[in-house]
Design a protein around this motif. Structure first.
Motif, PDB file in Angstrom:
ATOM      1  N   LEU A   1       0.808  -1.215   0.000  1.00 51.22           N
ATOM      2  CA  LEU A   1       0.000   0.000   0.000  1.00 51.22           C
ATOM      3  C   LEU A   1       0.840   1.264   0.000  1.00 51.22           C
ATOM      4  CD1 LEU A   1      -2.659   1.613   0.501  1.00 51.22           C
ATOM      5  CD2 LEU A   1      -2.329   1.184   2.937  1.00 51.22           C
ATOM      6  N   TRP A   2       1.883   1.289   0.851  1.00 50.58           N
ATOM      7  CA  TRP A   2       2.621   2.542   1.041  1.00 50.58           C
ATOM      8  C   TRP A   2       3.463   2.933  -0.166  1.00 50.58           C
ATOM      9  CZ3 TRP A   2      -0.248   3.978   4.579  1.00 50.58           C
ATOM     10  CH2 TRP A   2      -0.559   3.192   5.695  1.00 50.58           C
ATOM     11  N   LEU A   3       3.659   2.018  -1.109  1.00 47.41           N
ATOM     12  CA  LEU A   3       4.386   2.385  -2.325  1.00 47.41           C
ATOM     13  C   LEU A   3       3.692   3.526  -3.058  1.00 47.41           C
ATOM     14  CD1 LEU A   3       5.332  -1.158  -3.670  1.00 47.41           C
ATOM     15  CD2 LEU A   3       6.919   0.546  -2.767  1.00 47.41           C
ATOM     16  N   ARG A   4       2.392   3.661  -2.833  1.00 47.54           N
ATOM     17  CA  ARG A   4       1.629   4.708  -3.516  1.00 47.54           C
ATOM     18  C   ARG A   4       1.913   6.100  -2.958  1.00 47.54           C
ATOM     19  NH1 ARG A   4      -2.607   2.952  -6.688  1.00 47.54           N
ATOM     20  NH2 ARG A   4      -2.784   0.692  -6.826  1.00 47.54           N
ATOM     21  N   LEU A   5       2.599   6.154  -1.818  1.00 50.65           N
ATOM     22  CA  LEU A   5       2.970   7.445  -1.249  1.00 50.65           C
ATOM     23  C   LEU A   5       4.213   8.035  -1.910  1.00 50.65           C
ATOM     24  CD1 LEU A   5       2.561   6.821   2.600  1.00 50.65           C
ATOM     25  CD2 LEU A   5       1.096   8.251   1.156  1.00 50.65           C
ATOM     26  N   ILE A   6       4.960   7.223  -2.627  1.00 45.89           N
ATOM     27  CA  ILE A   6       6.245   7.678  -3.172  1.00 45.89           C
ATOM     28  C   ILE A   6       6.006   8.676  -4.301  1.00 45.89           C
ATOM     29  CG2 ILE A   6       8.370   6.946  -4.295  1.00 45.89           C
ATOM     30  CD1 ILE A   6       8.048   4.245  -2.968  1.00 45.89           C
ATOM     31  N   PRO A   7       6.653   9.843  -4.238  1.00 49.96           N
ATOM     32  CA  PRO A   7       6.478  10.833  -5.308  1.00 49.96           C
ATOM     33  C   PRO A   7       7.100  10.365  -6.611  1.00 49.96           C
ATOM     34  CG  PRO A   7       8.127  11.559  -3.721  1.00 49.96           C
ATOM     35  CD  PRO A   7       7.506  10.336  -3.152  1.00 49.96           C
ATOM     36  N   GLN A   8       6.685  10.985  -7.689  1.00 52.79           N
ATOM     37  CA  GLN A   8       7.052  10.501  -9.019  1.00 52.79           C
ATOM     38  C   GLN A   8       8.558  10.436  -9.276  1.00 52.79           C
ATOM     39  OE1 GLN A   8       4.481   9.328 -11.027  1.00 52.79           O
ATOM     40  NE2 GLN A   8       6.205   8.356 -12.055  1.00 52.79           N
ATOM     41  N   PRO A   9       9.352  11.456  -8.922  1.00 55.58           N
ATOM     42  CA  PRO A   9      10.798  11.359  -9.210  1.00 55.58           C
ATOM     43  C   PRO A   9      11.446  10.148  -8.528  1.00 55.58           C
ATOM     44  CG  PRO A   9      10.201  13.614  -8.692  1.00 55.58           C
ATOM     45  CD  PRO A   9       9.007  12.777  -8.366  1.00 55.58           C
ATOM     46  N   ALA A  10      11.067   9.887  -7.258  1.00 55.20           N
ATOM     47  CA  ALA A  10      11.635   8.730  -6.560  1.00 55.20           C
ATOM     48  C   ALA A  10      11.135   7.420  -7.172  1.00 55.20           C
ATOM     49  CB  ALA A  10      11.288   8.789  -5.076  1.00 55.20           C
ATOM     50  N   LEU A  11       9.882   7.407  -7.607  1.00 56.06           N
ATOM     51  CA  LEU A  11       9.347   6.204  -8.261  1.00 56.06           C
ATOM     52  C   LEU A  11      10.142   5.891  -9.524  1.00 56.06           C
ATOM     53  CD1 LEU A  11       5.423   6.183  -8.253  1.00 56.06           C
ATOM     54  CD2 LEU A  11       6.968   4.399  -7.431  1.00 56.06           C
ATOM     55  N   ASP A  12      10.403   6.915 -10.323  1.00 51.20           N
ATOM     56  CA  ASP A  12      11.147   6.711 -11.568  1.00 51.20           C
ATOM     57  C   ASP A  12      12.544   6.164 -11.268  1.00 51.20           C
ATOM     58  OD1 ASP A  12       8.962   7.694 -12.921  1.00 51.20           O
ATOM     59  OD2 ASP A  12       9.761   9.729 -13.073  1.00 51.20           O
ATOM     60  N   THR A  13      13.181   6.705 -10.231  1.00 52.61           N
ATOM     61  CA  THR A  13      14.519   6.239  -9.864  1.00 52.61           C
ATOM     62  C   THR A  13      14.476   4.802  -9.376  1.00 52.61           C
ATOM     63  OG1 THR A  13      15.174   8.482  -9.257  1.00 52.61           O
ATOM     64  CG2 THR A  13      16.524   6.692  -8.405  1.00 52.61           C
ATOM     65  N   LEU A  14      13.466   4.465  -8.578  1.00 52.22           N
ATOM     66  CA  LEU A  14      13.338   3.092  -8.083  1.00 52.22           C
ATOM     67  C   LEU A  14      13.135   2.102  -9.223  1.00 52.22           C
ATOM     68  CD1 LEU A  14      11.141   3.428  -4.857  1.00 52.22           C
ATOM     69  CD2 LEU A  14      13.495   2.608  -5.007  1.00 52.22           C
ATOM     70  N   ARG A  15      12.339   2.481 -10.202  1.00 53.74           N
ATOM     71  CA  ARG A  15      12.093   1.575 -11.333  1.00 53.74           C
ATOM     72  C   ARG A  15      13.393   1.305 -12.089  1.00 53.74           C
ATOM     73  NH1 ARG A  15       6.728   0.798 -12.208  1.00 53.74           N
ATOM     74  NH2 ARG A  15       7.124  -0.064 -14.272  1.00 53.74           N
ATOM     75  N   LEU A  16      14.212   2.332 -12.258  1.00 53.53           N
ATOM     76  CA  LEU A  16      15.505   2.145 -12.922  1.00 53.53           C
ATOM     77  C   LEU A  16      16.439   1.296 -12.067  1.00 53.53           C
ATOM     78  CD1 LEU A  16      16.112   5.748 -14.323  1.00 53.53           C
ATOM     79  CD2 LEU A  16      15.523   3.697 -15.636  1.00 53.53           C
ATOM     80  N   ALA A  17      16.395   1.519 -10.742  1.00 51.81           N
ATOM     81  CA  ALA A  17      17.295   0.803  -9.842  1.00 51.81           C
ATOM     82  C   ALA A  17      16.988  -0.690  -9.814  1.00 51.81           C
ATOM     83  CB  ALA A  17      17.202   1.390  -8.433  1.00 51.81           C
TER      84      ALA A  17
END
Length: 364
Positions: free
Chosen positions: A246-262
């Motif tokens: 559930l809490w993954l939805r709290l992550i703002p877009q720039p951090a989400l993009d970085t996590l997807r790349l990581a």
């Protein structure tokens, strides 16, 4: 809670379930511990309520507990719209003025993740006002901790500080909430304390999942991909065993993009499908407007052109253009429409505080 469940909860609508088994399963969903949920109970709790069931709103504690558990189950599996529908029905059916415990928490979470932070703030504030008058020490700190996060989303530093003062005796949720709010608002100073501050006995799997989510997101924002992946590595068992994504939805877009790349460059590449594609919340920056800027924002929100605004305010179009350019920069947006949306939220927040509770009565 466990003792109360064992002694008082039995659902006559599902007679096959043993009293203790059914009650323990409900509480297991509430605290995020799916190891306590029996398969038969899971088959009931994981099925969304039908519209007639939601509309019925029976006023009995058992229905409220089951509705709350179903709301958490819906939120955990990503059905945030269904979660909000369930909590709205349960809040409306609550027999007491204060919506205490897990119901209040999941209602706040559902409001936030459905991008209704202003309603969440109003709900938290009125609940805390009631609790301070009638006493409910175990619930107030958790609501105040969520209030810290919500105030951070709304860009309201004064309210965030007030909520933080309410949780000063609970360093675990206080520090985690402040870190979450800082991460969401893009604060480069955002950091998390050591996980030893968060006792599983006190906060349960949901808080542990929140910790590792924020840990991963903050390191992603700081550009530390290795540590971000390490956070997701610790979060993965909680997602697999307890469905706590559930809490993954709290992550703002720039951090989400970085996590997807990581994760794409790691052995956790399969987690890309678990990460949301887009952030679920809109963060309102902390901005104080001059009287002139407020006037221009309201005209922009009403669809006025620069020439029309200039005529209304008796200033030149070039002056209007200058003010709008300055507003766009301060709000961190690139268009008039974006400025109007965020500016409207800020102006509503400013004029919405009245009376003892600090807010107008929200519409749930």
């Amino acid at each position: 809670m466990w003792r109360w469940v064992r002694e008082h909860t039995v659902d006559p609508r599902v007679p096959r379930l043993m009293q203790a088994e059914w009650g323990i399963s409900v509480v297991g969903v509430l605290i995020g511990d799916r190891s306590q949920v029996s398969p038969l109970a899971a088959a009931t709790l994981e099925v969304p309520l039908t519209p007639p069931e939601v509309a019925a709103q029976p006023r009995d504690p058992w229905w409220l507990m089951v509705a709350t558990a179903r709301a958490w189950a819906a939120a955990d599996r990503g059905d945030i719209v269904d979660a909000l529908a369930l909590t709205q029905a349960a809040v409306s059916a609550s027999p007491t003025p204060a919506v205490c415990g897990p119901l209040g928490l999941v209602h706040c979470a559902a409001l936030i993740l459905n991008d209704r932070g202003s309603s969440a703030l109003a709900f938290i504030d009125e609940q805390l006002t009631f609790l301070s008058e009638h006493g409910a020490a175990s619930t107030a700190p958790r609501l105040a901790a969520i209030g810290i996060v919500t105030a951070g989303i709304a860009g309201d530093r004064a309210l965030q500080s007030r909520f933080a003062d309410m949780v000063v005796d609970y360093p675990g949720p206080r520090n985690l909430a402040l870190a979450t709010a800082a991460m969401i608002s893009g604060d480069e100073r955002a950091t998390v304390s050591e996980p030893s501050l968060y006792s599983d006995d006190v906060f349960g799997p949901r808080w542990r999942a929140l910790y590792w989510t924020i840990f991963a997101a903050i390191h992603a924002q700081h550009g530390n991909r290795a540590m971000a992946v390490e956070g997701l590595r610790n979060l993965l068992p909680l997602i697999e065993r307890h469905h706590l994504a559930l809490w993954l939805r709290l992550i703002p877009q720039p951090a989400l993009d970085t996590l997807r790349l990581a994760v794409a460059a790691s052995d956790l590449a399969f987690m890309r499908d678990m990460l949301p594609t887009h952030a679920s919340i809109t963060v309102v920056p902390h901005v104080e407007f001059t009287a002139r800027e407020e006037e221009i924002l309201r005209f922009i929100g009403q669809g006025f052109t620069n020439a029309q605004i200039a005529a209304e305010l008796y200033i030149s179009p070039n002056t209007v253009k200058f003010h709008i350019a300055k507003l766009l920069k301060r709000l961190g947006v690139s268009s008039r429409d974006e400025a109007a949306t965020i500016g409207a939220a800020l102006l509503r927040r400013r004029i919405g505080r009245i009376g003892k509770s600090g807010f107008t009565t929200p519409k749930y």
